[in-house]
Design a protein around this motif. Sequence first.
Motif, PDB file in Angstrom:
ATOM      1  N   ASP A 250      11.787   1.287   2.995  1.00  0.00           N
ATOM      2  CA  ASP A 250      10.787   0.638   2.152  1.00  0.00           C
ATOM      3  C   ASP A 250       9.470   1.420   2.270  1.00  0.00           C
ATOM      4  O   ASP A 250       8.760   1.320   3.270  1.00  0.00           O
ATOM      5  CB  ASP A 250      10.615  -0.814   2.619  1.00  0.00           C
ATOM      6  N   TYR A 251       9.181   2.204   1.218  1.00  0.00           N
ATOM      7  CA  TYR A 251       8.013   3.097   1.268  1.00  0.00           C
ATOM      8  C   TYR A 251       6.704   2.308   1.452  1.00  0.00           C
ATOM      9  O   TYR A 251       5.898   2.623   2.325  1.00  0.00           O
ATOM     10  CB  TYR A 251       7.949   3.937  -0.017  1.00  0.00           C
ATOM     11  N   GLY A 252       6.538   1.279   0.639  1.00  0.00           N
ATOM     12  CA  GLY A 252       5.290   0.503   0.677  1.00  0.00           C
ATOM     13  C   GLY A 252       5.063  -0.169   2.022  1.00  0.00           C
ATOM     14  O   GLY A 252       3.961  -0.128   2.577  1.00  0.00           O
ATOM     15  N   LYS A 253       6.148  -0.737   2.559  1.00  0.00           N
ATOM     16  CA  LYS A 253       6.042  -1.440   3.846  1.00  0.00           C
ATOM     17  C   LYS A 253       5.676  -0.451   4.962  1.00  0.00           C
ATOM     18  O   LYS A 253       4.814  -0.725   5.809  1.00  0.00           O
ATOM     19  CB  LYS A 253       7.379  -2.123   4.143  1.00  0.00           C
ATOM     20  N   ASN A 254       6.327   0.708   4.954  1.00  0.00           N
ATOM     21  CA  ASN A 254       6.056   1.702   6.001  1.00  0.00           C
ATOM     22  C   ASN A 254       4.662   2.307   5.856  1.00  0.00           C
ATOM     23  O   ASN A 254       4.005   2.607   6.852  1.00  0.00           O
ATOM     24  CB  ASN A 254       7.138   2.782   6.013  1.00  0.00           C
ATOM     25  N   LEU A 255       4.217   2.466   4.599  1.00  0.00           N
ATOM     26  CA  LEU A 255       2.864   2.991   4.371  1.00  0.00           C
ATOM     27  C   LEU A 255       1.817   2.005   4.913  1.00  0.00           C
ATOM     28  O   LEU A 255       0.851   2.413   5.571  1.00  0.00           O
ATOM     29  CB  LEU A 255       2.644   3.241   2.870  1.00  0.00           C
ATOM     30  N   ALA A 256       2.068   0.722   4.668  1.00  0.00           N
ATOM     31  CA  ALA A 256       1.143  -0.310   5.177  1.00  0.00           C
ATOM     32  C   ALA A 256       1.120  -0.300   6.709  1.00  0.00           C
ATOM     33  O   ALA A 256       0.050  -0.414   7.318  1.00  0.00           O
ATOM     34  CB  ALA A 256       1.568  -1.684   4.652  1.00  0.00           C
ATOM     35  N   LEU A 257       2.308  -0.129   7.321  1.00  0.00           N
ATOM     36  CA  LEU A 257       2.380  -0.066   8.792  1.00  0.00           C
ATOM     37  C   LEU A 257       1.632   1.160   9.322  1.00  0.00           C
ATOM     38  O   LEU A 257       0.952   1.096  10.345  1.00  0.00           O
ATOM     39  CB  LEU A 257       3.844  -0.013   9.251  1.00  0.00           C
ATOM     40  N   LEU A 258       1.753   2.261   8.597  1.00  0.00           N
ATOM     41  CA  LEU A 258       1.038   3.493   9.004  1.00  0.00           C
ATOM     42  C   LEU A 258      -0.464   3.255   8.977  1.00  0.00           C
ATOM     43  O   LEU A 258      -1.179   3.586   9.930  1.00  0.00           O
ATOM     44  CB  LEU A 258       1.415   4.649   8.065  1.00  0.00           C
ATOM     45  N   LYS A 259      -0.917   2.654   7.872  1.00  0.00           N
ATOM     46  CA  LYS A 259      -2.361   2.423   7.723  1.00  0.00           C
ATOM     47  C   LYS A 259      -2.889   1.421   8.758  1.00  0.00           C
ATOM     48  O   LYS A 259      -4.043   1.482   9.144  1.00  0.00           O
ATOM     49  CB  LYS A 259      -2.680   1.945   6.299  1.00  0.00           C
ATOM     50  N   ALA A 260      -1.971   0.524   9.205  1.00  0.00           N
ATOM     51  CA  ALA A 260      -2.378  -0.466  10.216  1.00  0.00           C
ATOM     52  C   ALA A 260      -2.284   0.104  11.629  1.00  0.00           C
ATOM     53  O   ALA A 260      -2.593  -0.600  12.603  1.00  0.00           O
ATOM     54  CB  ALA A 260      -1.499  -1.702  10.089  1.00  0.00           C
ATOM     55  N   GLY A 261      -1.821   1.378  11.744  1.00  0.00           N
ATOM     56  CA  GLY A 261      -1.713   1.998  13.069  1.00  0.00           C
ATOM     57  C   GLY A 261      -0.570   1.455  13.905  1.00  0.00           C
ATOM     58  O   GLY A 261      -0.642   1.442  15.141  1.00  0.00           O
ATOM     59  N   ALA A 262       0.512   0.999  13.246  1.00  0.00           N
ATOM     60  CA  ALA A 262       1.660   0.440  13.976  1.00  0.00           C
ATOM     61  C   ALA A 262       2.364   1.518  14.812  1.00  0.00           C
ATOM     62  O   ALA A 262       2.515   2.652  14.346  1.00  0.00           O
ATOM     63  CB  ALA A 262       2.648  -0.176  12.980  1.00  0.00           C
ATOM     64  N   PRO A 263       2.819   1.159  16.029  1.00  0.00           N
ATOM     65  CA  PRO A 263       3.477   2.158  16.893  1.00  0.00           C
ATOM     66  C   PRO A 263       4.774   2.712  16.296  1.00  0.00           C
ATOM     67  O   PRO A 263       5.120   3.868  16.565  1.00  0.00           O
ATOM     68  CB  PRO A 263       3.762   1.390  18.193  1.00  0.00           C
ATOM     69  N   GLU A 264       5.479   1.904  15.467  1.00  0.00           N
ATOM     70  CA  GLU A 264       6.724   2.400  14.846  1.00  0.00           C
ATOM     71  C   GLU A 264       6.463   3.606  13.949  1.00  0.00           C
ATOM     72  O   GLU A 264       7.364   4.373  13.652  1.00  0.00           O
ATOM     73  CB  GLU A 264       7.390   1.322  13.972  1.00  0.00           C
ATOM     74  N   LEU A 265       5.214   3.724  13.477  1.00  0.00           N
ATOM     75  CA  LEU A 265       4.863   4.834  12.586  1.00  0.00           C
ATOM     76  C   LEU A 265       4.107   5.928  13.344  1.00  0.00           C
ATOM     77  O   LEU A 265       3.344   6.698  12.755  1.00  0.00           O
ATOM     78  CB  LEU A 265       4.051   4.319  11.391  1.00  0.00           C
TER      79      LEU A 265
END
Lengths: 31, 240
Positions: B179-194
């Motif tokens: 899910d591109y949008g979900k992963n992009l949001a996680l990246l922008k939130a600084g999530a460790p998975e990203l």
Amino acid sequence: MGLWLKLIPSIGALALVTALLVLSARAGLYA
Amino acid sequence: VRRWLFRILTGLAIVAAAALTLIYTPQPFFKHHLRYGAYDLWSDRPIPEAAAKAVLDETTRRLSRSPLWSPTARFKLFICNDNWRLALFSQRFSGRMGGVTDMNFTRYVFLRAADIAANRLIPPHPGSDMSDRPLAYYMAHELTHAMESRAFGRATAARYPHWLLEGYADYVGKAGDFDYGKNLALLKAGAPELDFKRSGLYRVYHLEVAHYLDRQHMSVVQLFEAKPSEAQALAAAQGD
């Protein structure tokens, strides 16, 4: 002494080839 | 002295020959073999044939979405249920990895312990979230490295950035299950998975590759020619 001089390049070359072979194989192992 | 010199020379020749033999013919270490489709699959445990064929079909489905796939190319995979085999053939002396591909010489793939019947790799860290990574993912991921090596040359691992090689392998391996949008949001939130350094996951690299291939409509060959740096790729994906 003469034999040393003759064989040291072969030993060096073979050691180098072995090391290069193993190191390049290792470098190419991608997870 | 003469005798010792010849012993050293013979010893070195034996070591070199043994290293070459081990690199090119790991087969004697794997008792069980299945030849199916594009694959020769070896394992140190019996291979459940029907389940293995289903997993390999699923692997083909994933790989064949890549333009690097060739229907005539053949692949060799080795499943190491005993971890020492993975440690030996990965030359890491620790088997804490999903698998490895020899991109320089043989393009053979070595995978860690797997439950073929369940289409599941047994992860090095118990409790890892494997929901988006069945065994077919790991096979397709590693075989993508083999395809990268065939397409871009033997020294590929040295000539292309890590994020690109791994990001593309994750992209092909997951075959759109991302899910591109979900992963992009996680990246922008600084999530460790990203964050690869914190999680060991290739999701951020996958996101970057998806940015270039799906958003920018670049071809794989164009992306490998451009080979953006990791910082460039991160900035580009964050700009979406």
